[in-house]
Design an enzyme around this catalytic site. Structure first.
Site, PDB file in Angstrom:
ATOM      1  CB  THR A 101      33.431  50.877 -32.342  1.00 15.52           C
ATOM      2  OG1 THR A 101      34.659  50.492 -31.698  1.00 15.52           O
ATOM      3  CG2 THR A 101      33.744  51.802 -33.503  1.00 15.52           C
ATOM      4  CE1 TYR A 102      36.133  57.614 -27.331  1.00 14.07           C
ATOM      5  CE2 TYR A 102      37.966  56.125 -26.934  1.00 14.07           C
ATOM      6  CZ  TYR A 102      37.423  57.397 -26.898  1.00 14.07           C
ATOM      7  OH  TYR A 102      38.178  58.448 -26.438  1.00 14.07           O
ATOM      8  CG  HIS A 103      37.138  55.590 -33.918  1.00 14.06           C
ATOM      9  ND1 HIS A 103      37.812  54.413 -34.165  1.00 14.06           N
ATOM     10  CD2 HIS A 103      36.054  55.572 -34.731  1.00 14.06           C
ATOM     11  CE1 HIS A 103      37.168  53.724 -35.092  1.00 14.06           C
ATOM     12  NE2 HIS A 103      36.098  54.406 -35.449  1.00 14.06           N
ATOM     13  CB  SER A 141      36.910  47.607 -33.675  1.00 12.01           C
ATOM     14  OG  SER A 141      36.853  47.463 -32.274  1.00 12.01           O
ATOM     15  N   GLY A 177      37.263  50.749 -42.166  1.00  9.83           N
ATOM     16  CA  GLY A 177      38.410  49.861 -42.044  1.00  9.83           C
ATOM     17  C   GLY A 177      38.631  49.307 -40.661  1.00  9.83           C
ATOM     18  CG  LEU A 178      42.635  48.030 -39.470  1.00 14.95           C
ATOM     19  CD1 LEU A 178      43.525  48.238 -38.240  1.00 14.95           C
ATOM     20  CD2 LEU A 178      43.217  46.893 -40.314  1.00 14.95           C
ATOM     21  CB  CYS A 197      31.505  45.379 -31.734  1.00 16.20           C
ATOM     22  SG  CYS A 197      32.974  46.345 -32.181  1.00 16.20           S
TER      23      CYS A 197
END
Length: 218
Positions: free
Chosen positions: A74-76, A136, A149-150, A167
């Site tokens: 995933t990406y942040h 996510s 977490g989220l 994902c």
């Protein structure tokens, strides 16, 4: 109900926050308080333990960090609310699926307060609006305690999601609250999200953070 302690870490690099979550989990005991860490991260891709390299398409100049949560890549990035619940699941009598459901329900309830209908999917953890992923989820449980977490997309650049199969799903559409007609930014939405999550975990939402720093665990 007790207040849920939380830390407002602002914009913080991913790696030291992850290492601090691990350390907090390793040193806590039966009396250690549960905490919720709120943060935004500079651009980073995180690859879960089950991550397959083919889902990381063209990372280019964005760093990739292999981490210890479940799931894929995933990406942040800035403009995304990230909440890390560091909970003693045994003490709270919560299973992993319970915590996932509480996090999804908190996001759904928060968006509903803005008039946006969202839902979880049994086949792909996270929260979706009209088929597009807006939040996510990913967890690790160690010594009966949770971390990771989220992540809720608020007002962030979505272009990096095109460099991955989010994902692990090729072509998955991704959205953000700004594109759903929500004018509030991350800080305002986070107040509601923290409150909704605390309620589902059996806490009240503390109005002020206990700190703007990572805990000192040495």
């Amino acid at each position: 109900m007790a207040d849920l302690r939380w830390r407002d870490l602002g914009l913080s690099d991913y790696l030291p926050v992850w290492r601090a979550m691990q350390a907090y989990t390793d040193v806590r005991d039966a009396g250690s308080p549960d905490e919720l860490w709120q943060v935004q991260h500079p651009p980073v891709f995180t690859q879960g333990m089950n991550g397959k390299p083919e889902h990381l398409l063209t990372p280019a100049d964005i760093p990739v960090i292999a981490i210890d949560r479940g799931g894929q890549v995933t990406y942040h990035g800035p403009g995304q609310i990230v909440l890390y619940p560091l909970l003693d699941l045994r003490r709270a009598r919560l299973g992993v699926r319970d915590l996932v459901s509480h996090m999804e329900a908190a996001v759904v309830a928060t968006l509903a307060e803005y008039g946006v209908t969202a839902a979880a999917r049994p086949d792909a953890p996270g929260v979706y609006v009209d088929g597009a992923k807006v939040a996510s989820l990913g967890l690790r449980v160690r010594r009966g305690c949770s971390y990771h977490g989220l992540a809720l997309n608020v007002d962030m650049d979505l272009a990096p999601f095109q460099r991955i199969n989010p994902c692990g799903y090729a072509g998955m559409a991704v959205t953000r609250t700004r594109d759903l007609g929500i004018g509030d930014g991350p800080d305002a939405i986070a107040i509601r999200l923290r409150g909704n999550l605390a309620e589902r975990l059996g806490y009240t939402a503390a109005p002020e953070p206990i700190s703007h720093e990572l805990p000192e665990l040495m």
